[in-house]
Design an enzyme around this catalytic site. Structure first.
Site, PDB file in Angstrom:
ATOM      1  N   ASP A  96      35.924  18.421  41.074  1.00 33.60           N
ATOM      2  CA  ASP A  96      34.849  19.331  40.680  1.00 33.60           C
ATOM      3  C   ASP A  96      35.352  20.770  40.599  1.00 33.60           C
ATOM      4  O   ASP A  96      35.060  21.489  39.650  1.00 33.60           O
ATOM      5  CB  ASP A  96      33.650  19.229  41.646  1.00 33.60           C
ATOM      6  N   ASP A  99      39.849  25.234  44.424  1.00 36.89           N
ATOM      7  CA  ASP A  99      39.579  26.448  45.195  1.00 36.89           C
ATOM      8  C   ASP A  99      40.906  26.898  45.806  1.00 36.89           C
ATOM      9  O   ASP A  99      41.742  27.475  45.121  1.00 36.89           O
ATOM     10  CB  ASP A  99      38.494  26.096  46.220  1.00 36.89           C
ATOM     11  N   LYS A 127      38.601  28.299  40.623  1.00 36.52           N
ATOM     12  CA  LYS A 127      38.360  29.578  41.308  1.00 36.52           C
ATOM     13  C   LYS A 127      39.722  30.150  41.697  1.00 36.52           C
ATOM     14  O   LYS A 127      40.155  30.085  42.844  1.00 36.52           O
ATOM     15  CB  LYS A 127      37.519  29.298  42.561  1.00 36.52           C
TER      16      LYS A 127
END
Ligand code: 5GP
Length: 173
Positions: A96, A99, A127
């Site tokens: 998904d 990070d 991100k």
């Protein structure tokens, strides 16, 4: 609380997912591909992605976690692993969100020990500002700022996963 306007609307997400699926279809034509869904967060993205891939593939699922509420613990735990034998096959890890990169880095190492033909990574969200481990992302949906997001599979304490769009989540004071 979930903040006002979605960061990515249903239409934006669906369009981008189809674009990623088209690229994956072209890149893996004629190969033996196992697409691995990293649960729980990728379940919605994965199901939309694979239904738009137009070559025969196998699917499998790994459940792992590294987050408690909105913080990473830095340690990845695999709760249940894939069942496919991936020796000599192409593997696409579907996540998904990238990070810190710790989860994807861990899973890439974990599966590379089983003799696959190759491992690539597909993530809906990236991100980049939070990256702690350098991992190659082969297919990426959207870059996002350093905000905690929910919806379209992504949770806060297992809530908000069923939102069909993605929004920024703020802890209310
Ligand atoms: P990493 O190992 O790259 O730090 O984190 C990967 C996992 O952390 C993701 O699969 C996801 O479960 C969780 N995560 C990281 N950032 C966010 C975020 O903004 N929102 C949500 N809901 N989960 C996140």
């Amino acid at each position: 609380m979930v903040t006002g306007k979605p960061l990515f609307s249903v239409d934006q997400i669906q369009k981008r997912v189809r674009e990623l699926a088209d690229r994956i279809t072209r890149d893996y034509e004629g190969t033996d591909l196992v697409a691995v869904c990293i649960l729980s967060g990728a379940f919605m993205f994965f199901s939309d992605l694979v239904r738009n891939i137009r070559i025969p593939i196998k699917v499998d699922f790994v459940t792992c976690s590294s987050y408690v509420k909105t913080d990473t613990t830095g340690e990845v735990t695999v709760h249940s692993d894939i069942r496919e034998d991936i020796k000599g096959k192409h593997v696409l890890l579907v996540e998904d969100i990238a990070d810190t990169g710790i989860t994807l880095n861990f899973l890439r190492e974990h599966y590379s020990q089983r003799g696959p033909e190759g491992i690539k990574i597909c993530t809906l969200l990236d991100k980049k500002a939070r990256r702690a481990v350098d991992i190659p992302i082969d297919y990426s949906g959207f870059d996002i700022p350093n905000e905690y997001v929910v919806g379209y599979g992504l949770d806060y304490s297992n809530r908000f996963r069923n939102l069909p769009y993605i929004s920024v989540f703020k802890k209310s004071v």
